[in-house]
Design a protein around this motif. Sequence first.
Motif, PDB file in Angstrom:
ATOM      1  N   UNK A   1       0.830  -1.201   0.000  1.00  0.00           N
ATOM      2  CA  UNK A   1       0.000   0.000   0.000  1.00  0.00           C
ATOM      3  C   UNK A   1       0.867   1.254   0.000  1.00  0.00           C
ATOM      4  N   UNK A   2       1.963   1.216   0.744  1.00  0.00           N
ATOM      5  CA  UNK A   2       2.891   2.350   0.749  1.00  0.00           C
ATOM      6  C   UNK A   2       3.420   2.611  -0.651  1.00  0.00           C
ATOM      7  N   UNK A   3       3.781   1.525  -1.352  1.00  0.00           N
ATOM      8  CA  UNK A   3       4.306   1.681  -2.707  1.00  0.00           C
ATOM      9  C   UNK A   3       3.243   2.224  -3.645  1.00  0.00           C
ATOM     10  N   UNK A   4       2.019   1.740  -3.531  1.00  0.00           N
ATOM     11  CA  UNK A   4       0.938   2.248  -4.380  1.00  0.00           C
ATOM     12  C   UNK A   4       0.741   3.750  -4.159  1.00  0.00           C
ATOM     13  N   UNK A   5       0.753   4.160  -2.899  1.00  0.00           N
ATOM     14  CA  UNK A   5       0.591   5.596  -2.599  1.00  0.00           C
ATOM     15  C   UNK A   5       1.745   6.408  -3.161  1.00  0.00           C
ATOM     16  N   UNK A   6       2.953   5.891  -3.005  1.00  0.00           N
ATOM     17  CA  UNK A   6       4.124   6.608  -3.509  1.00  0.00           C
ATOM     18  C   UNK A   6       4.067   6.748  -5.019  1.00  0.00           C
ATOM     19  N   UNK A   7       3.713   5.672  -5.697  1.00  0.00           N
ATOM     20  CA  UNK A   7       3.645   5.707  -7.159  1.00  0.00           C
ATOM     21  C   UNK A   7       2.540   6.638  -7.636  1.00  0.00           C
ATOM     22  N   UNK A   8       1.401   6.593  -6.959  1.00  0.00           N
ATOM     23  CA  UNK A   8       0.267   7.425  -7.364  1.00  0.00           C
ATOM     24  C   UNK A   8       0.585   8.905  -7.185  1.00  0.00           C
ATOM     25  N   UNK A   9       1.198   9.237  -6.058  1.00  0.00           N
ATOM     26  CA  UNK A   9       1.519  10.639  -5.814  1.00  0.00           C
ATOM     27  C   UNK A   9       2.596  11.129  -6.778  1.00  0.00           C
ATOM     28  N   UNK A  10       3.613  10.303  -7.029  1.00  0.00           N
ATOM     29  CA  UNK A  10       4.647  10.699  -7.977  1.00  0.00           C
ATOM     30  C   UNK A  10       4.064  10.913  -9.364  1.00  0.00           C
ATOM     31  N   UNK A  11       3.193  10.005  -9.792  1.00  0.00           N
ATOM     32  CA  UNK A  11       2.599  10.136 -11.123  1.00  0.00           C
ATOM     33  C   UNK A  11       1.806  11.430 -11.239  1.00  0.00           C
ATOM     34  N   UNK A  12       1.104  11.777 -10.173  1.00  0.00           N
ATOM     35  CA  UNK A  12       0.329  13.020 -10.190  1.00  0.00           C
ATOM     36  C   UNK A  12       1.248  14.233 -10.242  1.00  0.00           C
ATOM     37  N   UNK A  13       2.298  14.235  -9.440  1.00  0.00           N
ATOM     38  CA  UNK A  13       3.199  15.394  -9.395  1.00  0.00           C
ATOM     39  C   UNK A  13       4.083  15.477 -10.637  1.00  0.00           C
ATOM     40  N   UNK A  14       4.334  14.337 -11.277  1.00  0.00           N
ATOM     41  CA  UNK A  14       5.109  14.352 -12.520  1.00  0.00           C
ATOM     42  C   UNK A  14       4.365  15.116 -13.603  1.00  0.00           C
ATOM     43  N   UNK A  15       3.044  15.150 -13.507  1.00  0.00           N
ATOM     44  CA  UNK A  15       2.240  15.907 -14.468  1.00  0.00           C
ATOM     45  C   UNK A  15       2.273  17.406 -14.194  1.00  0.00           C
ATOM     46  N   UNK A  16       2.748  17.812 -13.031  1.00  0.00           N
ATOM     47  CA  UNK A  16       2.724  19.227 -12.675  1.00  0.00           C
ATOM     48  C   UNK A  16       3.668  20.014 -13.572  1.00  0.00           C
ATOM     49  N   UNK A  17       3.162  21.109 -14.111  1.00  0.00           N
ATOM     50  CA  UNK A  17       3.975  22.000 -14.906  1.00  0.00           C
ATOM     51  C   UNK A  17       3.657  23.436 -14.512  1.00  0.00           C
ATOM     52  N   UNK A  18       4.626  24.292 -14.654  1.00  0.00           N
ATOM     53  CA  UNK A  18       4.445  25.713 -14.404  1.00  0.00           C
ATOM     54  C   UNK A  18       3.938  26.381 -15.678  1.00  0.00           C
ATOM     55  N   UNK A  19       2.824  27.085 -15.576  1.00  0.00           N
ATOM     56  CA  UNK A  19       2.299  27.793 -16.750  1.00  0.00           C
ATOM     57  C   UNK A  19       2.202  29.280 -16.451  1.00  0.00           C
TER      58      UNK A  19
END
Length: 229
Positions: free
Chosen positions: A20-38
């Motif tokens: 579960x820890x790994x799933x949370x880590x992967x999910x949060x990273x995937x979400x933040x990897x999409x973050x871009x400054x506009x």
Amino acid sequence: MSTTARPFVPLAFQHLPEDEMLRRAQRFYAEMERRRTTRHFSDTPVPRELIEHAIRTAGTAPSGAHQQPWTFVVISDPRIKRLMREAAEEEERVNYDGRMPPEWLEALAPLGTDAVKEHITTAPYVVILFRQVYGLRPDGSRRTHYYTTESCGIAAGLFIAAIHQMGLATLTHTPSPMGFLTKLLQRPENEKPFLLMPVGYPAPDARVPDLQRKPLDEISIWFDGGGDG
């Protein structure tokens, strides 16, 4: 001089299974990897409650001696945003016309920045993070604050993560110098502007530079033990 110790309470901690820890880590990273400054924002209204929650999240940041040396000033008043933009652009024109060294301009070139700061007036909210250089006791005397820059940097990171997580966009803007913000927003002398962050939805035609983030092996060094030394 004696000090009064704070009471201690049990740590509220949930020990999760590793999968579960790994799933949370992967999910949060995937979400933040999409973050871009506009720099291209829509003027579509944003509920105030969302900004309040982002600031609450930022306020959970660790800080030196738990002094929480930050003040988040939120501006939605069009008149104040216009004055802010005018002052910021005046400073930025001086920067781009000679105050910035060539190396700085070269570093900024791939980002397509210039002295025009329309995000300040277009985004429905502009949030200014002020750093409390020192505190003020009830009698007006100064109270030393510790690690204020580091503390505000962590708080800003949590604010940005919260904004992205809820489906909005933001931009970290540091018009230099930023003293005009202290005067315009009537902040006390113990507060210094740290970061300007417009918040809102991206414009429908928002574009961002095609940049790549450094991979893990370029931003981390590991000492795992088990070597011959």
